[in-house]
Motif scaffolding. Structure first.
Motif, PDB file in Angstrom:
ATOM      1  N   HIS A   1       0.738  -1.201   0.035  1.00  0.00           N
ATOM      2  CA  HIS A   1       0.137   0.144  -0.047  1.00  0.00           C
ATOM      3  C   HIS A   1       0.810   1.211   0.055  1.00  0.00           C
ATOM      4  O   HIS A   1       0.425   2.344   0.288  1.00  0.00           O
ATOM      5  CB  HIS A   1      -0.853   0.056   1.080  1.00  0.00           C
ATOM      6  CG  HIS A   1      -1.853  -1.234   1.308  1.00  0.00           C
ATOM      7  ND1 HIS A   1      -1.359  -2.410   1.986  1.00  0.00           N
ATOM      8  CD2 HIS A   1      -3.018  -1.718   0.503  1.00  0.00           C
ATOM      9  CE1 HIS A   1      -2.473  -3.174   1.928  1.00  0.00           C
ATOM     10  NE2 HIS A   1      -3.146  -2.986   0.743  1.00  0.00           N
TER      11      HIS A   1
ATOM     12  N   ARG B   1      -2.261 -10.646 -15.425  1.00  0.00           N
ATOM     13  CA  ARG B   1      -2.010 -10.905 -13.942  1.00  0.00           C
ATOM     14  C   ARG B   1      -3.363 -10.556 -13.154  1.00  0.00           C
ATOM     15  O   ARG B   1      -3.504 -10.785 -12.001  1.00  0.00           O
ATOM     16  CB  ARG B   1      -0.820 -10.294 -13.369  1.00  0.00           C
ATOM     17  CG  ARG B   1      -0.375 -10.875 -12.000  1.00  0.00           C
ATOM     18  CD  ARG B   1       0.563 -10.001 -11.343  1.00  0.00           C
ATOM     19  NE  ARG B   1      -0.040  -8.709 -10.978  1.00  0.00           N
ATOM     20  CZ  ARG B   1      -0.279  -8.659  -9.851  1.00  0.00           C
ATOM     21  NH1 ARG B   1      -0.330  -9.544  -8.689  1.00  0.00           N
ATOM     22  NH2 ARG B   1      -0.997  -7.457  -9.561  1.00  0.00           N
TER      23      ARG B   1
ATOM     24  N   ARG C   1      -9.268  -5.343  -4.104  1.00  0.00           N
ATOM     25  CA  ARG C   1      -8.252  -4.206  -4.577  1.00  0.00           C
ATOM     26  C   ARG C   1      -7.971  -4.263  -6.297  1.00  0.00           C
ATOM     27  O   ARG C   1      -7.499  -3.014  -6.796  1.00  0.00           O
ATOM     28  CB  ARG C   1      -6.808  -4.975  -4.160  1.00  0.00           C
ATOM     29  CG  ARG C   1      -5.559  -4.221  -4.260  1.00  0.00           C
ATOM     30  CD  ARG C   1      -5.291  -2.802  -3.461  1.00  0.00           C
ATOM     31  NE  ARG C   1      -4.110  -2.272  -3.789  1.00  0.00           N
ATOM     32  CZ  ARG C   1      -3.052  -2.477  -3.434  1.00  0.00           C
ATOM     33  NH1 ARG C   1      -2.945  -3.376  -2.334  1.00  0.00           N
ATOM     34  NH2 ARG C   1      -1.770  -1.596  -3.765  1.00  0.00           N
ATOM     35  N   MET C   2      -8.434  -4.989  -6.981  1.00  0.00           N
ATOM     36  CA  MET C   2      -8.043  -5.437  -8.430  1.00  0.00           C
ATOM     37  C   MET C   2      -8.989  -4.417  -8.898  1.00  0.00           C
ATOM     38  O   MET C   2      -9.008  -4.110 -10.127  1.00  0.00           O
ATOM     39  CB  MET C   2      -8.344  -6.892  -8.815  1.00  0.00           C
ATOM     40  CG  MET C   2      -7.365  -7.656  -8.590  1.00  0.00           C
ATOM     41  SD  MET C   2      -5.538  -6.968  -9.081  1.00  0.00           S
ATOM     42  CE  MET C   2      -4.914  -6.438  -7.581  1.00  0.00           C
TER      43      MET C   2
ATOM     44  N   HIS D   1      -0.091 -16.560   7.301  1.00  0.00           N
ATOM     45  CA  HIS D   1       0.658 -15.347   6.880  1.00  0.00           C
ATOM     46  C   HIS D   1       2.070 -15.360   7.369  1.00  0.00           C
ATOM     47  O   HIS D   1       2.415 -15.945   8.218  1.00  0.00           O
ATOM     48  CB  HIS D   1      -0.440 -14.383   7.030  1.00  0.00           C
ATOM     49  CG  HIS D   1      -0.472 -13.471   6.013  1.00  0.00           C
ATOM     50  ND1 HIS D   1       0.590 -12.580   5.229  1.00  0.00           N
ATOM     51  CD2 HIS D   1      -1.292 -13.127   5.049  1.00  0.00           C
ATOM     52  CE1 HIS D   1       0.100 -12.175   4.218  1.00  0.00           C
ATOM     53  NE2 HIS D   1      -0.961 -12.265   3.844  1.00  0.00           N
TER      54      HIS D   1
ATOM     55  N   SER E   1       2.871  -9.186   1.059  1.00  0.00           N
ATOM     56  CA  SER E   1       1.963  -9.233   0.007  1.00  0.00           C
ATOM     57  C   SER E   1       2.171  -9.675  -1.139  1.00  0.00           C
ATOM     58  O   SER E   1       3.269  -9.289  -1.764  1.00  0.00           O
ATOM     59  CB  SER E   1       1.243  -7.835   0.018  1.00  0.00           C
ATOM     60  OG  SER E   1       0.433  -7.631  -0.985  1.00  0.00           O
ATOM     61  N   ALA E   2       1.304 -10.216  -1.749  1.00  0.00           N
ATOM     62  CA  ALA E   2       1.595 -10.825  -3.277  1.00  0.00           C
ATOM     63  C   ALA E   2       1.428  -9.754  -4.292  1.00  0.00           C
ATOM     64  O   ALA E   2       1.533  -9.961  -5.583  1.00  0.00           O
ATOM     65  CB  ALA E   2       0.581 -12.060  -3.499  1.00  0.00           C
ATOM     66  N   ARG E   3       1.230  -8.589  -3.655  1.00  0.00           N
ATOM     67  CA  ARG E   3       1.320  -7.526  -4.542  1.00  0.00           C
ATOM     68  C   ARG E   3       2.604  -7.158  -5.387  1.00  0.00           C
ATOM     69  O   ARG E   3       2.588  -6.887  -6.502  1.00  0.00           O
ATOM     70  CB  ARG E   3       1.036  -6.175  -4.018  1.00  0.00           C
ATOM     71  CG  ARG E   3       1.042  -4.850  -4.601  1.00  0.00           C
ATOM     72  CD  ARG E   3      -0.057  -4.429  -5.280  1.00  0.00           C
ATOM     73  NE  ARG E   3      -0.055  -3.306  -6.161  1.00  0.00           N
ATOM     74  CZ  ARG E   3      -0.510  -3.255  -7.284  1.00  0.00           C
ATOM     75  NH1 ARG E   3      -0.966  -4.168  -7.794  1.00  0.00           N
ATOM     76  NH2 ARG E   3      -0.395  -2.212  -7.909  1.00  0.00           N
TER      77      ARG E   3
ATOM     78  N   ARG F   1      -8.996  -6.986   4.088  1.00  0.00           N
ATOM     79  CA  ARG F   1      -9.354  -7.160   2.693  1.00  0.00           C
ATOM     80  C   ARG F   1      -8.268  -8.149   1.821  1.00  0.00           C
ATOM     81  O   ARG F   1      -7.013  -7.743   2.086  1.00  0.00           O
ATOM     82  CB  ARG F   1      -9.393  -5.997   1.935  1.00  0.00           C
ATOM     83  CG  ARG F   1     -10.092  -6.061   0.477  1.00  0.00           C
ATOM     84  CD  ARG F   1      -9.953  -4.709   0.002  1.00  0.00           C
ATOM     85  NE  ARG F   1      -8.482  -4.218  -0.183  1.00  0.00           N
ATOM     86  CZ  ARG F   1      -8.188  -2.874  -0.635  1.00  0.00           C
ATOM     87  NH1 ARG F   1      -8.893  -1.995  -0.613  1.00  0.00           N
ATOM     88  NH2 ARG F   1      -6.907  -2.541  -0.730  1.00  0.00           N
TER      89      ARG F   1
ATOM     90  N   ASP G   1      -7.995 -11.557  -1.330  1.00  0.00           N
ATOM     91  CA  ASP G   1      -8.794 -12.389  -2.420  1.00  0.00           C
ATOM     92  C   ASP G   1      -9.130 -13.781  -1.932  1.00  0.00           C
ATOM     93  O   ASP G   1      -8.975 -14.041  -0.625  1.00  0.00           O
ATOM     94  CB  ASP G   1      -7.586 -12.726  -3.437  1.00  0.00           C
ATOM     95  CG  ASP G   1      -6.943 -11.716  -4.023  1.00  0.00           C
ATOM     96  OD1 ASP G   1      -7.529 -10.626  -4.284  1.00  0.00           O
ATOM     97  OD2 ASP G   1      -5.668 -11.885  -4.256  1.00  0.00           O
TER      98      ASP G   1
ATOM     99  N   ARG H   1      -5.084 -15.856 -11.141  1.00  0.00           N
ATOM    100  CA  ARG H   1      -3.911 -14.624 -11.362  1.00  0.00           C
ATOM    101  C   ARG H   1      -2.629 -15.271 -11.027  1.00  0.00           C
ATOM    102  O   ARG H   1      -1.658 -14.580 -11.380  1.00  0.00           O
ATOM    103  CB  ARG H   1      -4.381 -13.658 -10.500  1.00  0.00           C
ATOM    104  CG  ARG H   1      -5.947 -13.081 -10.784  1.00  0.00           C
ATOM    105  CD  ARG H   1      -6.063 -12.026  -9.776  1.00  0.00           C
ATOM    106  NE  ARG H   1      -4.996 -11.001  -9.658  1.00  0.00           N
ATOM    107  CZ  ARG H   1      -4.680 -10.367  -8.693  1.00  0.00           C
ATOM    108  NH1 ARG H   1      -5.369 -10.827  -7.536  1.00  0.00           N
ATOM    109  NH2 ARG H   1      -3.616  -9.803  -8.478  1.00  0.00           N
TER     110      ARG H   1
HETATM  111  C1  EPS Z   1      -2.617  -9.447  -0.669  1.00  0.00           C
HETATM  112  C2  EPS Z   1      -4.062  -8.966  -0.277  1.00  0.00           C
HETATM  113  C3  EPS Z   1      -4.864  -7.932  -1.429  1.00  0.00           C
HETATM  114  C4  EPS Z   1      -4.689  -8.650  -2.847  1.00  0.00           C
HETATM  115  C5  EPS Z   1      -2.907  -8.368  -3.057  1.00  0.00           C
HETATM  116  C6  EPS Z   1      -2.361  -9.423  -2.148  1.00  0.00           C
HETATM  117  O1  EPS Z   1      -4.420  -6.666  -1.308  1.00  0.00           O
HETATM  118  P1  EPS Z   1      -5.139  -5.877  -0.418  1.00  0.00           P
HETATM  119  O2  EPS Z   1      -4.916  -6.203   0.986  1.00  0.00           O
HETATM  120  O3  EPS Z   1      -4.865  -4.282  -0.813  1.00  0.00           O
HETATM  121  O4  EPS Z   1      -6.562  -6.041  -0.518  1.00  0.00           O
HETATM  122  O5  EPS Z   1      -5.306  -7.834  -3.487  1.00  0.00           O
HETATM  123  O6  EPS Z   1      -2.857  -8.365  -4.270  1.00  0.00           O
HETATM  124  C7  EPS Z   1      -2.642  -7.354  -5.045  1.00  0.00           C
HETATM  125  C8  EPS Z   1      -2.676  -6.218  -4.519  1.00  0.00           C
HETATM  126  C9  EPS Z   1      -2.106  -7.573  -6.292  1.00  0.00           C
HETATM  127  O7  EPS Z   1      -1.817  -6.756  -7.077  1.00  0.00           O
HETATM  128  O8  EPS Z   1      -2.109  -8.677  -6.661  1.00  0.00           O
HETATM  129  C10 EPS Z   1      -1.995 -10.279   0.133  1.00  0.00           C
HETATM  130  O9  EPS Z   1      -1.993 -10.226   1.270  1.00  0.00           O
HETATM  131  O10 EPS Z   1      -1.108 -10.976  -0.154  1.00  0.00           O
END
Ligand code: EPS
Length: 390
Positions: A11, A40, A49-50, A100, A122-124, A326, A328, A334
């Motif tokens: 973030h 992706r 988030r997507m 996690h 995070s997988a971001r 929040r 997935d 993906r």
């Molecule tokens: C993720 C949690 C989510 C996913 C994120 C991976 O994000 P957020 O906490 O902002 O809702 O959407 O993946 C991505 C943002 C992405 O671009 O793939 C996690 O905890 O790994």
């Protein structure tokens, strides 16, 4: 050698990657990378988030006038969500989510708030792997190497893939499916399994397969553990967030069979040494055989679950249930382009290790000279010999 590093928080303002070792003279456009970034972001099972992000890359070094310079390539992707976090007072996060990196990250780094672990775990981060993979994919394509992938299992819903299917057709069919499964009927059942998981406030994992076609024989090596290409591929796959296992070909299924049922027999046809099966998944002795490289990867169900799981509040020392962040519900569809990207990176490294060279012009010439699995490329002495140690 191709190396890359990524930086950035999920973030935070942006994600960054630096890729070193891409030869000079490779044609590269923003669209080459953005196309993969978009792939992706597609797929049923994502959280909110997507809807916020629309990943596009900025290249701030190493590419000029559409060609790589041979210098490090610098890539940046902005996090659109940052504006929602920038001024926010972030509530303390002190109860680790099982599965996690919250607890292990805090143990390792001494964090006094678990969000610091979450942000980097995070997988971001995989956004940048896909961006780097897109460059490697472009490099491989110059030599006719094609990479694709598809979902084979979500939760307990599995596809029954036949061994003779045309891979290109599979890639194409997967692309048209919102769960990236090439079989439309099974895809529907997978979609439904994810929908049910959402209703049950739960998450699902699964298995995907990534495949590389037209990889020349002779990449990798059998001579040292850290030069074996199968080991590098498996390590690259398990380095992706939530991936807990990877196999080359159907390794675990083969483990239950006898040798005569498993090994791919060798035939001579028109001067070429060929295989009629590919149970080895394209690698023998840590070296490519010239057959498709087939990698299967197992993803655990995402650890952030709407249902509360038992944990401990580290601030109070009291037992406490996790609160929802929040996330997935099923990220398997993906994950396929991410697996493809990691395979592209490892194969581009292996190709450059074999060819050497700093410019594409050098690489093209050397590629033409690679030894093939042809009888004429493999002259044998065919005489009695001795171990001649002094
Ligand atoms: C993720 C949690 C989510 C996913 C994120 C991976 O994000 P957020 O906490 O902002 O809702 O959407 O993946 C991505 C943002 C992405 O671009 O793939 C996690 O905890 O790994």
């Amino acid at each position: 050698m191709i190396r890359f590093l990524t930086a950035g928080e999920s973030h935070g303002p942006a994600l960054t990657a630096i890729v070193d070792g891409i030869p000079a003279g490779l044609a590269l456009t923003l669209e080459d990378i953005n196309r993969e970034l978009e792939r992706r972001q597609q797929g049923y099972g994502s959280g909110g988030r997507m809807q916020i992000e629309k990943d596009t890359v900025m290249i701030t070094g190493g590419v000029m006038n559409g060609l790589t310079t041979g210098g490090p390539i610098a890539l940046v992707v902005q996090n659109r969500d940052f504006k929602n976090w920038k001024e926010k007072e972030i509530p303390a996060m002190t109860t680790p989510r099982p599965g996690h990196a919250d607890l292990t990250g805090a143990i390792k780094y001494g964090y006094r708030d678990l969000r610091l672990a979450l942000e980097r775990a995070s997988a971001r981060e995989t956004t940048m792997r896909v961006a780097v993979g897109a460059i490697c994919r472009k490099l491989l394509a110059e030599f006719g190497i094609v990479i694709g992938g598809y979902t084979v299992q979500i939760g307990d819903v599995q596809t029954a893939l036949t061994s003779d299917t045309d891979y290109l057709a599979r890639f194409q069919a997967a692309e048209a499916s919102d769960v990236r499964c090439p079989d439309p009927q099974v895809a529907e059942a997978m979609h439904e399994a994810i929908r049910q998981a959402k209703i049950a406030k739960d998450t699902l994992g699964g298995v995907f397969e990534v495949v590389a076609l037209h990889v020349p024989p002779g990449l990798g090596s059998h001579v040292q553990w850290d030069r074996k290409l199968d080991a590098k591929i498996v390590a690259a796959m398990v380095s992706i967030h939530a991936m807990k296992g990877a196999e080359i070909g159907h390794a675990f299924e083969n483990a239950g069979k006898s040798g005569s049922q498993v090994h791919d027999e060798i035939y001579l046809e028109d001067g070429r040494l060929i295989r009629k099966t590919n149970r080895a998944g394209g690698l023998e002795g840590g070296i490519t055989t010239g057959e498709p490289i087939v990698v299967r990867v197992a993803m655990k169900p995402i650890a952030t679950i709407l249902q509360a799981l038992q944990s401990v509040n580290l601030a109070t020392g009291e037992p406490e249930e996790t609160t929802y962040e929040r996330s997935d519900f099923c990220a398997l569809p993906r994950a396929v382009p991410i697996g493809e990207a990691m395979l592209a990176i490892v194969l581009a490294q292996a190709l450059l290790e074999k060819l050497g060279g700093d410019s594409m012009a050098e690489l093209y010439t050397r590629f033409q000279q690679l030894r093939q699995a042809r009888l004429t490329d493999l002259p044998m002495d065919n005489v009695v010999w001795r171990f001649g140690y002094e």
